[in-house]
Write a protein that holds these residues in place. Structure first.
Motif, PDB file in Angstrom:
ATOM      1  N   LEU A 274      35.911  48.104  -4.208  1.00  0.00           N
ATOM      2  CA  LEU A 274      37.052  48.922  -4.591  1.00  0.00           C
ATOM      3  C   LEU A 274      38.327  48.276  -4.070  1.00  0.00           C
ATOM      4  O   LEU A 274      38.411  47.939  -2.887  1.00  0.00           O
ATOM      5  N   SER A 275      39.295  48.113  -4.974  1.00  0.00           N
ATOM      6  CA  SER A 275      40.599  47.596  -4.557  1.00  0.00           C
ATOM      7  C   SER A 275      41.658  48.524  -5.098  1.00  0.00           C
ATOM      8  O   SER A 275      41.501  49.078  -6.189  1.00  0.00           O
ATOM      9  N   ALA A 276      42.737  48.682  -4.345  1.00  0.00           N
ATOM     10  CA  ALA A 276      43.821  49.545  -4.800  1.00  0.00           C
ATOM     11  C   ALA A 276      45.053  49.264  -3.976  1.00  0.00           C
ATOM     12  O   ALA A 276      44.943  48.887  -2.806  1.00  0.00           O
ATOM     13  N   PRO A 277      46.243  49.476  -4.561  1.00  0.00           N
ATOM     14  CA  PRO A 277      47.441  49.403  -3.738  1.00  0.00           C
ATOM     15  C   PRO A 277      47.385  50.488  -2.661  1.00  0.00           C
ATOM     16  O   PRO A 277      46.727  51.515  -2.854  1.00  0.00           O
ATOM     17  N   SER A 278      48.055  50.232  -1.559  1.00  0.00           N
ATOM     18  CA  SER A 278      48.097  51.193  -0.470  1.00  0.00           C
ATOM     19  C   SER A 278      48.734  52.514  -0.968  1.00  0.00           C
ATOM     20  O   SER A 278      49.737  52.499  -1.670  1.00  0.00           O
ATOM     21  N   GLY A 279      48.083  53.642  -0.648  1.00  0.00           N
ATOM     22  CA  GLY A 279      48.610  54.941  -1.079  1.00  0.00           C
ATOM     23  C   GLY A 279      47.949  55.473  -2.339  1.00  0.00           C
ATOM     24  O   GLY A 279      48.369  56.491  -2.878  1.00  0.00           O
ATOM     25  N   CYS A 280      46.868  54.791  -2.804  1.00  0.00           N
ATOM     26  CA  CYS A 280      46.201  55.226  -4.046  1.00  0.00           C
ATOM     27  C   CYS A 280      44.970  56.074  -3.792  1.00  0.00           C
ATOM     28  O   CYS A 280      44.229  56.387  -4.723  1.00  0.00           O
ATOM     29  N   GLY A 281      44.696  56.407  -2.540  1.00  0.00           N
ATOM     30  CA  GLY A 281      43.578  57.300  -2.259  1.00  0.00           C
ATOM     31  C   GLY A 281      42.220  56.631  -2.230  1.00  0.00           C
ATOM     32  O   GLY A 281      41.191  57.288  -2.403  1.00  0.00           O
ATOM     33  N   LYS A 282      42.202  55.326  -1.947  1.00  0.00           N
ATOM     34  CA  LYS A 282      40.948  54.577  -1.961  1.00  0.00           C
ATOM     35  C   LYS A 282      39.969  55.071  -0.887  1.00  0.00           C
ATOM     36  O   LYS A 282      38.795  55.287  -1.184  1.00  0.00           O
ATOM     37  N   SER A 283      40.442  55.282   0.338  1.00  0.00           N
ATOM     38  CA  SER A 283      39.512  55.727   1.394  1.00  0.00           C
ATOM     39  C   SER A 283      38.975  57.119   1.089  1.00  0.00           C
ATOM     40  O   SER A 283      37.802  57.410   1.367  1.00  0.00           O
ATOM     41  N   THR A 284      39.816  57.987   0.520  1.00  0.00           N
ATOM     42  CA  THR A 284      39.353  59.337   0.155  1.00  0.00           C
ATOM     43  C   THR A 284      38.227  59.236  -0.873  1.00  0.00           C
ATOM     44  O   THR A 284      37.214  59.940  -0.784  1.00  0.00           O
ATOM     45  N   LEU A 285      38.383  58.337  -1.839  1.00  0.00           N
ATOM     46  CA  LEU A 285      37.364  58.192  -2.880  1.00  0.00           C
ATOM     47  C   LEU A 285      36.066  57.615  -2.307  1.00  0.00           C
ATOM     48  O   LEU A 285      34.977  58.063  -2.645  1.00  0.00           O
ATOM     49  N   ILE A 286      36.192  56.649  -1.404  1.00  0.00           N
ATOM     50  CA  ILE A 286      34.982  56.071  -0.789  1.00  0.00           C
ATOM     51  C   ILE A 286      34.255  57.143   0.036  1.00  0.00           C
ATOM     52  O   ILE A 286      33.044  57.305  -0.056  1.00  0.00           O
ATOM     53  N   ASN A 287      35.025  57.927   0.806  1.00  0.00           N
ATOM     54  CA  ASN A 287      34.419  59.008   1.604  1.00  0.00           C
ATOM     55  C   ASN A 287      33.702  60.006   0.722  1.00  0.00           C
ATOM     56  O   ASN A 287      32.599  60.460   1.044  1.00  0.00           O
ATOM     57  N   TYR A 288      34.344  60.338  -0.390  1.00  0.00           N
ATOM     58  CA  TYR A 288      33.737  61.295  -1.331  1.00  0.00           C
ATOM     59  C   TYR A 288      32.381  60.764  -1.819  1.00  0.00           C
ATOM     60  O   TYR A 288      31.375  61.474  -1.795  1.00  0.00           O
ATOM     61  N   LEU A 289      32.358  59.503  -2.241  1.00  0.00           N
ATOM     62  CA  LEU A 289      31.104  58.943  -2.776  1.00  0.00           C
ATOM     63  C   LEU A 289      30.016  58.933  -1.708  1.00  0.00           C
ATOM     64  O   LEU A 289      28.867  59.277  -1.972  1.00  0.00           O
ATOM     65  N   MET A 290      30.399  58.544  -0.481  1.00  0.00           N
ATOM     66  CA  MET A 290      29.380  58.378   0.548  1.00  0.00           C
ATOM     67  C   MET A 290      28.862  59.710   1.067  1.00  0.00           C
ATOM     68  O   MET A 290      27.694  59.835   1.405  1.00  0.00           O
ATOM     69  N   THR A 291      29.744  60.728   1.125  1.00  0.00           N
ATOM     70  CA  THR A 291      29.284  62.003   1.687  1.00  0.00           C
ATOM     71  C   THR A 291      28.693  62.919   0.611  1.00  0.00           C
ATOM     72  O   THR A 291      27.719  63.609   0.871  1.00  0.00           O
ATOM     73  N   SER A 292      29.258  62.899  -0.611  1.00  0.00           N
ATOM     74  CA  SER A 292      28.765  63.839  -1.632  1.00  0.00           C
ATOM     75  C   SER A 292      27.675  63.256  -2.513  1.00  0.00           C
ATOM     76  O   SER A 292      27.047  64.004  -3.264  1.00  0.00           O
ATOM     77  N   HIS A 293      27.464  61.948  -2.472  1.00  0.00           N
ATOM     78  CA  HIS A 293      26.455  61.355  -3.366  1.00  0.00           C
ATOM     79  C   HIS A 293      25.505  60.403  -2.642  1.00  0.00           C
ATOM     80  O   HIS A 293      25.458  59.197  -2.932  1.00  0.00           O
ATOM     81  N   PRO A 294      24.696  60.963  -1.728  1.00  0.00           N
ATOM     82  CA  PRO A 294      23.749  60.115  -0.995  1.00  0.00           C
ATOM     83  C   PRO A 294      22.745  59.426  -1.931  1.00  0.00           C
ATOM     84  O   PRO A 294      22.206  58.371  -1.595  1.00  0.00           O
ATOM     85  N   GLU A 295      22.520  60.026  -3.116  1.00  0.00           N
ATOM     86  CA  GLU A 295      21.541  59.431  -4.057  1.00  0.00           C
ATOM     87  C   GLU A 295      21.986  58.047  -4.530  1.00  0.00           C
ATOM     88  O   GLU A 295      21.168  57.264  -5.036  1.00  0.00           O
TER      89      GLU A 295
ATOM     90  N   LEU B 177      32.501  58.365 -10.485  1.00  0.00           N
ATOM     91  CA  LEU B 177      31.074  58.677 -10.468  1.00  0.00           C
ATOM     92  C   LEU B 177      30.420  58.266 -11.791  1.00  0.00           C
ATOM     93  O   LEU B 177      29.319  57.696 -11.796  1.00  0.00           O
ATOM     94  N   GLN B 178      31.114  58.524 -12.901  1.00  0.00           N
ATOM     95  CA  GLN B 178      30.574  58.121 -14.218  1.00  0.00           C
ATOM     96  C   GLN B 178      30.397  56.606 -14.290  1.00  0.00           C
ATOM     97  O   GLN B 178      29.372  56.107 -14.739  1.00  0.00           O
ATOM     98  N   VAL B 179      31.405  55.875 -13.802  1.00  0.00           N
ATOM     99  CA  VAL B 179      31.329  54.405 -13.821  1.00  0.00           C
ATOM    100  C   VAL B 179      30.100  53.951 -13.027  1.00  0.00           C
ATOM    101  O   VAL B 179      29.315  53.124 -13.482  1.00  0.00           O
ATOM    102  N   LEU B 180      29.904  54.543 -11.838  1.00  0.00           N
ATOM    103  CA  LEU B 180      28.780  54.115 -11.001  1.00  0.00           C
ATOM    104  C   LEU B 180      27.448  54.491 -11.635  1.00  0.00           C
ATOM    105  O   LEU B 180      26.505  53.696 -11.636  1.00  0.00           O
ATOM    106  N   ASN B 181      27.376  55.696 -12.192  1.00  0.00           N
ATOM    107  CA  ASN B 181      26.114  56.110 -12.806  1.00  0.00           C
ATOM    108  C   ASN B 181      25.745  55.234 -13.997  1.00  0.00           C
ATOM    109  O   ASN B 181      24.579  54.961 -14.235  1.00  0.00           O
ATOM    110  N   GLN B 182      26.762  54.775 -14.726  1.00  0.00           N
ATOM    111  CA  GLN B 182      26.495  53.889 -15.867  1.00  0.00           C
ATOM    112  C   GLN B 182      26.009  52.520 -15.416  1.00  0.00           C
ATOM    113  O   GLN B 182      25.172  51.909 -16.048  1.00  0.00           O
ATOM    114  N   ARG B 183      26.602  52.029 -14.315  1.00  0.00           N
ATOM    115  CA  ARG B 183      26.374  50.618 -13.973  1.00  0.00           C
ATOM    116  C   ARG B 183      25.366  50.366 -12.865  1.00  0.00           C
ATOM    117  O   ARG B 183      24.972  49.232 -12.642  1.00  0.00           O
TER     118      ARG B 183
END
Ligand code: 5GP
Length: 187
Positions: A7-28, A180-186
Protein backbone atom coordinates in the motif's frame (compact mmCIF):
# COMPACT_ATOMS: atom_id res chain seq x y z
CA UNK A 1 -0.35 -18.46 -3.83
CA UNK A 2 0.65 -16.08 -1.06
CA UNK A 3 0.93 -12.42 -1.91
CA UNK A 4 2.69 -9.26 -0.89
CA UNK A 5 0.19 -6.41 -0.65
CA UNK A 6 1.94 -3.09 -1.04
CA UNK A 7 0.00 0.00 0.00
CA UNK A 8 1.31 3.42 -0.96
CA UNK A 9 -0.33 6.78 -0.43
CA UNK A 10 0.52 10.42 0.09
CA UNK A 11 0.73 11.38 3.74
CA UNK A 12 -2.75 12.18 5.12
CA UNK A 13 -4.66 9.66 2.94
CA UNK A 14 -5.61 7.31 5.76
CA UNK A 15 -3.26 4.48 4.83
CA UNK A 16 -2.55 3.31 8.41
CA UNK A 17 -6.28 3.40 9.23
CA UNK A 18 -6.98 1.17 6.23
CA UNK A 19 -4.20 -1.27 7.11
CA UNK A 20 -5.47 -1.47 10.72
CA UNK A 21 -8.99 -2.10 9.46
CA UNK A 22 -7.86 -4.99 7.24
CA UNK A 23 -5.72 -6.59 9.93
CA UNK A 24 -8.22 -6.32 12.78
CA UNK A 25 -11.54 -6.85 10.95
CA UNK A 26 -10.44 -9.44 8.39
CA UNK A 27 -8.27 -12.12 9.99
CA UNK A 28 -9.39 -14.53 7.22
CA UNK A 29 -7.10 -12.61 4.83
CA UNK A 30 -4.10 -13.96 6.78
CA UNK A 31 -2.23 -10.64 6.52
CA UNK A 32 1.04 -10.04 8.36
CA UNK A 33 2.48 -6.54 8.56
CA UNK A 34 6.03 -6.17 7.28
CA UNK A 35 7.92 -4.03 9.79
CA UNK A 36 10.32 -1.78 7.90
CA UNK A 37 13.73 -0.71 9.10
CA UNK A 38 14.58 2.97 9.37
CA UNK A 39 17.40 5.13 10.62
CA UNK A 40 15.07 7.94 11.67
CA UNK A 41 14.56 8.32 15.42
CA UNK A 42 11.33 6.93 16.98
CA UNK A 43 8.41 9.40 17.23
CA UNK A 44 6.01 9.54 20.19
CA UNK A 45 5.18 6.06 21.46
CA UNK A 46 6.85 4.18 18.58
CA UNK A 47 8.71 1.04 19.66
CA UNK A 48 11.57 -0.94 18.10
CA UNK A 49 10.07 -4.05 16.49
CA UNK A 50 6.53 -2.67 16.45
CA UNK A 51 6.22 0.29 14.06
CA UNK A 52 9.80 -0.03 12.74
CA UNK A 53 13.16 -1.58 13.47
CA UNK A 54 15.15 1.49 14.45
CA UNK A 55 18.76 1.16 13.28
CA UNK A 56 21.72 3.53 13.25
CA UNK A 57 22.80 4.68 9.77
CA UNK A 58 25.97 2.55 10.21
CA UNK A 59 23.95 -0.59 11.01
CA UNK A 60 21.63 0.17 8.08
CA UNK A 61 24.62 0.40 5.73
CA UNK A 62 26.07 -2.83 7.08
CA UNK A 63 22.81 -4.62 6.33
CA UNK A 64 22.65 -3.14 2.81
CA UNK A 65 26.15 -4.55 2.20
CA UNK A 66 24.98 -7.93 3.53
CA UNK A 67 22.10 -7.85 0.99
CA UNK A 68 19.47 -8.05 3.74
CA UNK A 69 17.00 -5.67 2.03
CA UNK A 70 14.40 -6.36 -0.65
CA UNK A 71 14.41 -2.61 -1.30
CA UNK A 72 15.57 0.48 0.52
CA UNK A 73 15.86 4.22 -0.03
CA UNK A 74 17.97 6.99 1.44
CA UNK A 75 15.62 9.99 1.47
CA UNK A 76 18.47 12.26 2.45
CA UNK A 77 21.94 11.67 3.89
CA UNK A 78 21.75 9.03 6.64
CA UNK A 79 17.92 8.84 6.60
CA UNK A 80 17.11 5.33 5.36
CA UNK A 81 13.93 3.26 5.04
CA UNK A 82 13.89 -0.32 3.84
CA UNK A 83 12.11 -3.67 3.69
CA UNK A 84 14.04 -6.58 5.19
CA UNK A 85 14.04 -9.90 3.33
CA UNK A 86 13.54 -11.62 6.69
CA UNK A 87 10.13 -9.86 7.04
CA UNK A 88 8.92 -11.21 3.71
CA UNK A 89 10.43 -14.48 2.54
CA UNK A 90 9.78 -16.73 5.56
CA UNK A 91 6.14 -15.59 5.63
CA UNK A 92 5.60 -16.28 1.94
CA UNK A 93 7.11 -19.73 2.25
CA UNK A 94 4.66 -20.48 5.10
CA UNK A 95 1.75 -19.51 2.83
CA UNK A 96 1.00 -16.25 4.66
CA UNK A 97 0.25 -12.91 3.00
CA UNK A 98 2.41 -9.91 3.79
CA UNK A 99 1.13 -6.32 3.83
CA UNK A 100 3.47 -3.34 3.73
CA UNK A 101 3.27 0.44 3.82
CA UNK A 102 6.06 1.85 1.67
CA UNK A 103 6.62 4.77 -0.70
CA UNK A 104 5.90 4.70 -4.46
CA UNK A 105 9.51 3.98 -5.46
CA UNK A 106 9.72 1.09 -2.97
CA UNK A 107 6.40 -0.24 -4.31
CA UNK A 108 7.80 -0.30 -7.87
CA UNK A 109 10.93 -2.12 -6.64
CA UNK A 110 8.91 -4.75 -4.77
CA UNK A 111 6.82 -5.30 -7.91
CA UNK A 112 9.98 -5.72 -9.98
CA UNK A 113 11.38 -8.18 -7.45
CA UNK A 114 8.27 -10.29 -6.79
CA UNK A 115 6.22 -9.88 -10.00
CA UNK A 116 2.89 -11.71 -9.79
CA UNK A 117 3.44 -12.37 -6.06
CA UNK A 118 3.06 -8.62 -5.41
CA UNK A 119 -0.20 -6.65 -5.53
CA UNK A 120 0.43 -2.91 -5.47
CA UNK A 121 -2.42 -0.62 -4.36
CA UNK A 122 -2.34 3.16 -4.43
CA UNK A 123 -4.57 5.02 -1.96
CA UNK A 124 -5.55 8.28 -3.58
CA UNK A 125 -7.09 11.40 -2.04
CA UNK A 126 -10.28 12.64 -3.80
CA UNK A 127 -8.26 15.68 -4.92
CA UNK A 128 -5.10 17.59 -4.03
CA UNK A 129 -7.31 20.37 -2.64
CA UNK A 130 -9.11 17.88 -0.35
CA UNK A 131 -5.75 16.53 0.83
CA UNK A 132 -4.58 20.05 1.66
CA UNK A 133 -7.75 20.65 3.69
CA UNK A 134 -7.22 17.37 5.57
CA UNK A 135 -3.61 18.22 6.42
CA UNK A 136 -4.64 21.72 7.53
CA UNK A 137 -7.46 20.51 9.75
CA UNK A 138 -5.19 17.82 11.30
CA UNK A 139 -3.17 20.76 12.60
CA UNK A 140 0.09 18.83 13.13
CA UNK A 141 2.19 20.44 10.37
CA UNK A 142 3.42 23.97 9.72
CA UNK A 143 2.32 25.66 6.45
CA UNK A 144 5.83 24.99 5.00
CA UNK A 145 5.63 21.28 5.82
CA UNK A 146 2.10 21.13 4.34
CA UNK A 147 3.44 22.69 1.11
CA UNK A 148 6.22 20.08 1.00
CA UNK A 149 3.76 17.24 1.58
CA UNK A 150 1.50 18.58 -1.21
CA UNK A 151 4.43 18.79 -3.66
CA UNK A 152 5.39 15.22 -2.79
CA UNK A 153 1.71 14.12 -3.08
CA UNK A 154 1.50 15.54 -6.61
CA UNK A 155 4.54 13.49 -7.62
CA UNK A 156 3.13 10.36 -5.95
CA UNK A 157 -0.33 10.75 -7.54
CA UNK A 158 1.37 10.95 -10.94
CA UNK A 159 2.81 7.44 -10.25
CA UNK A 160 -0.61 5.94 -9.41
CA UNK A 161 -1.15 4.59 -12.93
CA UNK A 162 1.75 2.14 -12.44
CA UNK A 163 -0.06 0.37 -9.57
CA UNK A 164 -2.22 -2.75 -9.95
CA UNK A 165 -5.20 -0.99 -8.32
CA UNK A 166 -6.20 2.48 -7.15
CA UNK A 167 -8.56 3.07 -4.22
CA UNK A 168 -9.88 6.59 -3.67
CA UNK A 169 -10.22 7.45 0.01
CA UNK A 170 -12.96 10.07 0.15
CA UNK A 171 -15.45 8.37 2.45
CA UNK A 172 -13.65 5.89 4.75
CA UNK A 173 -16.39 3.21 4.75
CA UNK A 174 -16.47 3.21 0.93
CA UNK A 175 -12.67 3.02 0.72
CA UNK A 176 -12.66 0.06 3.15
CA UNK A 177 -15.26 -1.75 1.05
CA UNK A 178 -13.42 -1.13 -2.22
CA UNK A 179 -10.09 -2.23 -0.76
CA UNK A 180 -11.65 -5.42 0.56
CA UNK A 181 -13.16 -6.14 -2.88
CA UNK A 182 -9.76 -5.68 -4.53
CA UNK A 183 -8.15 -8.11 -2.06
CA UNK A 184 -10.92 -10.68 -2.34
CA UNK A 185 -10.61 -10.64 -6.13
CA UNK A 186 -6.84 -10.94 -6.20
CA UNK A 187 -5.83 -13.05 -3.21
P1 5GP B 1 7.42 7.98 8.37
O1 5GP B 1 8.78 8.52 8.66
O2 5GP B 1 6.36 9.06 8.39
O3 5GP B 1 7.05 6.80 9.25
O4 5GP B 1 7.42 7.39 6.88
C1 5GP B 1 7.79 8.19 5.81
C2 5GP B 1 7.63 7.46 4.50
O5 5GP B 1 8.48 6.32 4.43
C3 5GP B 1 6.21 6.93 4.21
O6 5GP B 1 5.83 7.40 2.93
C4 5GP B 1 6.36 5.44 4.20
O7 5GP B 1 5.47 4.84 3.27
C5 5GP B 1 7.81 5.28 3.76
N1 5GP B 1 8.37 4.00 4.16
C6 5GP B 1 8.21 3.36 5.34
N2 5GP B 1 8.85 2.19 5.33
C7 5GP B 1 9.43 2.06 4.11
C8 5GP B 1 10.24 1.02 3.49
O8 5GP B 1 10.53 -0.03 4.05
N3 5GP B 1 10.65 1.28 2.22
C9 5GP B 1 10.34 2.41 1.55
N4 5GP B 1 10.78 2.53 0.30
N5 5GP B 1 9.58 3.39 2.10
C10 5GP B 1 9.14 3.22 3.36
Amino acid sequence: MSKIIVLSAPSGCGKSTLINYLMTSHPELNLHFSISATSRPPRGTEQHGKEYYFLTPEEFRRRIEADEFVEYCEVYTDRFYGTLRSEVDSRLSRGENVIMDIDVVGAANVKRCYGEHALTIFIKPPSVQALRQRLESRGTDSPEVIDQRIDRAEYEIAQAEHFDAIVVNDDLATAQKTLLQVLNQRL
